[in-house]
Design an enzyme around this catalytic site. Structure first.
Site, PDB file in Angstrom:
ATOM      1  N   ASN A  24     -11.212   8.472  -2.156  1.00  0.00           N
ATOM      2  CA  ASN A  24      -9.880   8.599  -1.373  1.00  0.00           C
ATOM      3  C   ASN A  24      -8.836   8.952  -2.443  1.00  0.00           C
ATOM      4  O   ASN A  24      -8.395   7.883  -3.323  1.00  0.00           O
ATOM      5  CB  ASN A  24      -9.730   7.210  -0.646  1.00  0.00           C
ATOM      6  CG  ASN A  24      -8.290   7.098   0.044  1.00  0.00           C
ATOM      7  OD1 ASN A  24      -7.658   8.163   0.084  1.00  0.00           O
ATOM      8  ND2 ASN A  24      -7.959   6.105   0.409  1.00  0.00           N
ATOM      9  N   LYS A  78      -5.706   9.621  -1.789  1.00  0.00           N
ATOM     10  CA  LYS A  78      -4.330   8.886  -1.395  1.00  0.00           C
ATOM     11  C   LYS A  78      -3.356   9.991  -1.516  1.00  0.00           C
ATOM     12  O   LYS A  78      -3.714  11.130  -1.646  1.00  0.00           O
ATOM     13  CB  LYS A  78      -4.208   7.859  -2.075  1.00  0.00           C
ATOM     14  CG  LYS A  78      -5.217   6.714  -2.013  1.00  0.00           C
ATOM     15  CD  LYS A  78      -4.850   5.173  -2.219  1.00  0.00           C
ATOM     16  CE  LYS A  78      -6.093   4.296  -2.087  1.00  0.00           C
ATOM     17  NZ  LYS A  78      -5.710   2.867  -2.421  1.00  0.00           N
ATOM     18  N   HIS A 137      -7.091   2.812   7.317  1.00  0.00           N
ATOM     19  CA  HIS A 137      -7.113   2.499   6.113  1.00  0.00           C
ATOM     20  C   HIS A 137      -5.670   1.489   6.088  1.00  0.00           C
ATOM     21  O   HIS A 137      -4.901   1.586   6.732  1.00  0.00           O
ATOM     22  CB  HIS A 137      -6.716   3.658   5.154  1.00  0.00           C
ATOM     23  CG  HIS A 137      -6.773   2.906   3.600  1.00  0.00           C
ATOM     24  ND1 HIS A 137      -5.866   2.427   3.078  1.00  0.00           N
ATOM     25  CD2 HIS A 137      -7.600   3.140   2.585  1.00  0.00           C
ATOM     26  CE1 HIS A 137      -6.127   2.035   1.873  1.00  0.00           C
ATOM     27  NE2 HIS A 137      -7.137   2.524   1.508  1.00  0.00           N
ATOM     28  N   GLU A 144      -3.260   0.789   4.238  1.00  0.00           N
ATOM     29  CA  GLU A 144      -2.480   1.735   4.009  1.00  0.00           C
ATOM     30  C   GLU A 144      -1.596   2.005   5.226  1.00  0.00           C
ATOM     31  O   GLU A 144      -0.389   2.059   5.352  1.00  0.00           O
ATOM     32  CB  GLU A 144      -2.323   2.474   2.592  1.00  0.00           C
ATOM     33  CG  GLU A 144      -2.461   1.699   1.173  1.00  0.00           C
ATOM     34  CD  GLU A 144      -3.576   2.234   0.464  1.00  0.00           C
ATOM     35  OE1 GLU A 144      -3.490   3.718   0.387  1.00  0.00           O
ATOM     36  OE2 GLU A 144      -3.806   1.981  -0.527  1.00  0.00           O
ATOM     37  N   GLU A 183     -12.811  -3.012   3.386  1.00  0.00           N
ATOM     38  CA  GLU A 183     -11.748  -3.035   2.015  1.00  0.00           C
ATOM     39  C   GLU A 183     -10.824  -4.281   2.124  1.00  0.00           C
ATOM     40  O   GLU A 183      -9.917  -4.303   3.004  1.00  0.00           O
ATOM     41  CB  GLU A 183     -10.948  -1.743   2.005  1.00  0.00           C
ATOM     42  CG  GLU A 183     -11.664  -0.567   2.025  1.00  0.00           C
ATOM     43  CD  GLU A 183     -10.927   0.497   1.330  1.00  0.00           C
ATOM     44  OE1 GLU A 183     -11.325   1.088   0.585  1.00  0.00           O
ATOM     45  OE2 GLU A 183      -9.914   0.813   2.250  1.00  0.00           O
ATOM     46  N   GLY A 217      -6.615  -1.580  -5.238  1.00  0.00           N
ATOM     47  CA  GLY A 217      -5.482  -1.344  -6.244  1.00  0.00           C
ATOM     48  C   GLY A 217      -5.132  -2.224  -7.208  1.00  0.00           C
ATOM     49  O   GLY A 217      -4.238  -2.299  -7.859  1.00  0.00           O
ATOM     50  N   SER A 252     -10.914  -1.841  -5.762  1.00  0.00           N
ATOM     51  CA  SER A 252     -11.242  -1.693  -6.916  1.00  0.00           C
ATOM     52  C   SER A 252     -12.653  -1.822  -7.392  1.00  0.00           C
ATOM     53  O   SER A 252     -13.432  -2.524  -8.294  1.00  0.00           O
ATOM     54  CB  SER A 252     -10.831  -3.182  -7.795  1.00  0.00           C
ATOM     55  OG  SER A 252      -9.269  -3.324  -7.478  1.00  0.00           O
TER      56      SER A 252
HETATM   57  P1  PGA Z   1      -8.875   1.244  -5.052  1.00  0.00           P
HETATM   58  O1  PGA Z   1      -8.594   1.767  -3.575  1.00  0.00           O
HETATM   59  O2  PGA Z   1     -10.410   1.565  -5.591  1.00  0.00           O
HETATM   60  O3  PGA Z   1      -8.124   1.874  -5.749  1.00  0.00           O
HETATM   61  O4  PGA Z   1      -8.893  -0.198  -4.975  1.00  0.00           O
HETATM   62  C1  PGA Z   1      -9.702   1.606  -2.656  1.00  0.00           C
HETATM   63  C2  PGA Z   1      -9.052   2.431  -1.368  1.00  0.00           C
HETATM   64  O5  PGA Z   1      -8.105   2.009  -0.993  1.00  0.00           O
HETATM   65  O6  PGA Z   1      -9.916   3.109  -0.660  1.00  0.00           O
END
Ligand code: PGA
Length: 255
Positions: A9, A11, A97, A99, A169, A175, A215
């Site tokens: 992803n 983003k 997601h 976000e 997640e 992140g 992460s």
């Molecule tokens: P990250 O994001 O690997 O940067 O923690 C995962 C995600 O939001 O899909």
């Protein structure tokens, strides 16, 4: 055997020419994968056509989108429909997601509609769920995640459910560099599978791929993917670096 998937992803990162370079470096060293192992690349909408041309000849490399709109078409300025995604060769869409839920107020009710639109257009859905830190601290994560799944995708028939993968997640791990322990991931993935089994039966539940996200990096991917109910990962930061993404694909390949 159920599918193992590593999905990247991106983003809201990279210009189109940067994305093109990244895909090229991944393709240069992408190992050949068996049929039940899949890679998904989910760049921003603006990159989809370019990425489609770069990846169309590789059966186990799929094109994903990070969102779609909840209505089929019409006066929704700025939105992109599931049919439009399908028309540029997209075959996976990430929905729900954290976000999107947090910054764009996506509710489970809205996600239900998005999932329906995606399935009408033959897209595979990666449906995201996961709890914020305060829920984990109160130890109510199982109830929280059950509700997201029940309200978001349990309108589907058992037949439709075959097009769903889940990405667990935990928001506190996205992140942040803080990963769920393998024990936390396995417990939640097993819980998600049992919630699906209660609704659709054990057979359907055993066929659903449940990915871990938050992460996930080259140094922890193999350990996470070795868990009985972890069927791959949804990768954010590490999907933007060819070396890291390839190392995670390798971990999935050998899991
Ligand atoms: P990250 O994001 O690997 O940067 O923690 C995962 C995600 O939001 O899909």
């Amino acid at each position: 055997m159920r599918k193992k998937i590593v999905a990247g992803n991106w983003k809201m990162n990279l210009a189109v020419n940067e994305g093109e370079k990244l895909v090229k470096s991944i393709l240069d060293r992408l190992p050949k994968l068996k049929e039940n192992r899949q890679v998904v690349i989910a760049p921003p909408f603006t990159h989809l056509i370019q990425t489609y041309y770069q990846t169309e000849s590789i059966a186990y490399l799929n094109l994903g989108a990070q969102n779609c709109y909840s209505e089929a078409s019409g006066a929704y300025t700025g939105e992109v429909s599931a049919a439009m995604l399908s028309s540029v060769g997209v075959n996976y869409v990430i929905l729900g997601h954290s976000e999107r839920r947090e910054y764009f107020n996506e509710t489970n009710a809205m996600l239900t509609k998005k999932v329906n639109r995606a399935l009408e257009n033959n897209l595979e859905v990666i449906f995201c769920c996961g709890e914020p830190l305060e829920i984990r601290t109160n130890d109510t994560q199982n109830e929280y995640v059950s509700k997201q799944i029940q309200e978001g995708i349990f309108q589907l028939t058992a037949e439709q459910f075959k097009s769903i993968s889940i990405a667990y997640e935990p928001i506190w791990a996205i992140g942040t560099g803080r990963t769920a322990t393998t024990e936390q991931a396995q417990l939640m993935h097993a819980h998600i599978r049992s919630v699906i089994a209660d609704k659709y039966g054990v057979d359907t539940a055993n066929k659903v791929s449940i990915l871990y996200g938050g992460s996930c990096k080259p140094n922890n991917a193999a350990e996470l993917f070795a868990c009985a109910d972890v069927d791959g990962g949804l990768i954010g930061g590490a999907a933007l670096k060819a070396d890291e993404f390839l190392a995670i694909i390798n971990a999935m390949m050998h899991s």
